[in-house]
Design a protein around this motif. Structure first.
Motif, PDB file in Angstrom:
ATOM      1  N   VAL A  50       7.025   5.010  56.912  1.00 48.15           N
ATOM      2  CA  VAL A  50       5.879   5.844  57.263  1.00 48.15           C
ATOM      3  C   VAL A  50       4.774   5.637  56.234  1.00 48.15           C
ATOM      4  N   GLU A  72       8.396   7.569  52.398  1.00 45.12           N
ATOM      5  CA  GLU A  72       8.948   8.308  53.537  1.00 45.12           C
ATOM      6  C   GLU A  72       9.325   7.316  54.627  1.00 45.12           C
ATOM      7  N   THR A 109      11.323   7.006  58.606  1.00 45.59           N
ATOM      8  CA  THR A 109      11.891   7.700  59.755  1.00 45.59           C
ATOM      9  C   THR A 109      13.140   6.951  60.204  1.00 45.59           C
ATOM     10  N   LYS A 167      15.801   6.651  63.441  1.00 46.28           N
ATOM     11  CA  LYS A 167      16.142   6.959  64.827  1.00 46.28           C
ATOM     12  C   LYS A 167      17.660   6.972  64.953  1.00 46.28           C
ATOM     13  N   LYS A 185      12.111  15.506  62.889  1.00 47.20           N
ATOM     14  CA  LYS A 185      10.814  15.369  63.544  1.00 47.20           C
ATOM     15  C   LYS A 185      10.950  15.613  65.045  1.00 47.20           C
ATOM     16  N   ILE A 198      14.974  11.814  65.878  1.00 46.56           N
ATOM     17  CA  ILE A 198      14.190  11.198  64.816  1.00 46.56           C
ATOM     18  C   ILE A 198      14.292  12.064  63.565  1.00 46.56           C
ATOM     19  N   ARG A 199      14.780  11.464  62.477  1.00 46.45           N
ATOM     20  CA  ARG A 199      14.846  12.134  61.190  1.00 46.45           C
ATOM     21  C   ARG A 199      13.758  11.579  60.281  1.00 46.45           C
ATOM     22  N   SER A 200      13.275  12.437  59.400  1.00 49.32           N
ATOM     23  CA  SER A 200      12.318  12.019  58.380  1.00 49.32           C
ATOM     24  C   SER A 200      13.009  12.086  57.028  1.00 49.32           C
ATOM     25  N   TRP A 201      13.025  10.983  56.301  1.00 47.31           N
ATOM     26  CA  TRP A 201      13.710  10.923  55.013  1.00 47.31           C
ATOM     27  C   TRP A 201      12.681  10.631  53.938  1.00 47.31           C
ATOM     28  N   THR A 202      12.544  11.552  52.980  1.00 42.39           N
ATOM     29  CA  THR A 202      11.532  11.462  51.939  1.00 42.39           C
ATOM     30  C   THR A 202      12.187  11.357  50.579  1.00 42.39           C
TER      31      THR A 202
END
Length: 443
Positions: free
Chosen positions: A357, A365, A367, A369, A402, A406-410
């Motif tokens: 991202v 960051e 994402t 799936k 999200k 869909i995951r957001s990994w920061t």
């Protein structure tokens, strides 16, 4: 008979806890949630200084909400008989091993306190075995607690305390009592130990409404530990061409440790056992840890230890280790390699489910799936190194939602001059192999 329902409820709870809430829509509850997230980042940094194994960050900071899962009458009666313990019920009701501890009077009341300024720390009680120690404690304040941060807890004894990984719940004051907060500190020892000296000191720095309190509370445990039960296994199994050996199963009052080594000739790296459990002759299941450390990283012998809920106080006629589903990726794709300045993913699993991202030297960051039919509630990585193999200081990392799949990994980085690209070994990833392993535990 309710294991599947429990797992679904727990997974749903986990998803609720990680939902990213929009600031524009914030009311009082949302603002409280955002404050929790801010404090979680501070906690993650302090906790890493004490953590000496590679473990999922998600396993180190556990968010606990009320879950409507059954509580046995024996457990409820046992807890009700201990003054003040009703505040801890929701923290332990999903763990059969901890329920058994209370039903069999293995919990030891302590009641030692220290007051600094307007705050008091009380060690309510302790559960100790050779694998670790759970400390039940309460923080009370003479004034309303609006914000509380727990920093790097430590346990001291005249005898060397083995390196420990620490779990604790997110510090949320009780809604009906904003001057009182109760929680459990879980110390999981890297190596089993029996202490000859039962005099300990808990070092617990906290920040309460911006003020630092350095608590140091000595306490003595009345009785020593019950001996662990060890089943020597040395059973080699194979799942979709990947071989591993179950070396032994050790049953402690607090947890069960399953020690596993993997065949060096495997083409895949096994990451997480999503469906490892103990099962008796009637199908009663002791599953994975839901409120504490779930695994221990590779030791000097190349072994891994995976923790399950304990059946120490049960005496089944037959007992089996069951393994079905596990996460695994090709070995050459078992690490992420990222150039944070160019924003490029140099090495990832080859399924194209990870996308960048944004990135900078301060972090990145991605994402992820995931399959629609799968629940995935893990952090991805464990440890970050630069191009020279030097450890990179990770300030915090987190997984959010999200969309449904869909995951957001920061990952936030403290830039100390590291050299790109950076590398992170995968701790978990939603790629699966399946088998049907069933091994009987025999003395």
């Amino acid at each position: 008979m309710y294991e599947k329902e429990e797992q679904k409820l727990t997974g749903f709870k986990d998803r609720l806890e990680q939902v990213a809430l929009p600031l524009e829509a914030a009311d009082g509850a949302i603002m409280q949630g955002l404050e929790r997230a801010k404090r979680e980042k501070l906690q993650a940094r302090a906790k890493r200084k004490r953590t000496l194994w590679s473990l999922a960050a998600a396993a180190l900071i556990i968010l606990t909400l009320v879950t409507t899962i059954r509580v046995s009458p024996a457990f409820a009666n046992a807890v009700a008989s201990i003054p003040g313990m009703e505040e801890f019920v929701e923290l332990i009701q999903n763990d059969k091993g901890l329920q058994g501890v209370f039903e069999n009077e293995y919990y030891q009341p302590i009641g030692e306190s220290q007051t600094i300024g307007n705050a008091t720390l009380t060690i309510d009680g302790v559960i100790l075995d050779e694998s670790g120690m759970n400390i039940f404690y309460t923080i009370e304040s003479a004034v309303e607690m609006g914000d509380i941060v727990i920093e790097g807890p430590a346990l001291e004894n005249q005898q060397d305390v083995p390196p420990s990984s620490i779990s604790y719940n997110h510090p949320i004051t009780q809604e009906d009592s904003p001057r009182r907060y109760s929680d459990i500190l879980g110390f999981t020892f890297q190596d089993p130990v029996k202490f000859e000296d039962l005099n300990f000191t808990l070092e617990l720095p906290i920040i309460l409404d911006g003020t630092k309190f350095d608590f140091s509370v000595p306490f003595t445990i009345p009785e020593n530990v019950k001996p662990s039960i060890v089943y020597e296994m040395n059973e080699e199994v194979e799942v979709e061409g990947q071989k591993f050996t179950v070396k032994d199963v050790t049953i402690h009052p607090l947890r069960i440790g399953v020690r596993i080594s993997f065949d060096s000739k495997n083409t895949m790296k096994v990451l997480q056992f999503e469906d490892m459990r103990l099962e008796d002759q009637n199908g009663e299941v002791w599953g994975s840890i839901m409120n504490g450390i779930s695994s221990r990283g590779e030791d000097e012998n190349g072994d891994y230890v995976y923790f399950l809920q304990s059946n120490y106080f049960e005496t089944p006629e037959e007992l089996y280790l069951r393994i079905n589903k596990m996460q695994a990726v090709d070995k050459e794709n078992a690490s992420l390699v990222i150039d944070t300045e160019k924003g490029s993913l140099i090495n990832t699993p080859k399924d194209d489910n990870l996308e960048m991202v944004h990135s900078s030297r301060d972090g990145f960051e991605l994402t992820l799936k995931t399959p629609l039919e799968e629940e995935f509630n893990f952090g991805l990585g464990a440890g970050l190194t630069d191009a020279n193999g030097k450890k990179v200081d990770v300030a915090s990392e987190g997984m959010g939602f999200k969309e449904d799949n869909i995951r957001s990994w920061t990952v936030d980085i403290n830039d100390d001059g590291y050299i790109n690209p950076v590398k992170m070994e995968l701790f978990a990833y939603p790629n699966y192999i399946n088998g049907d392993v069933k091994i009987e535990l025999k003395k």
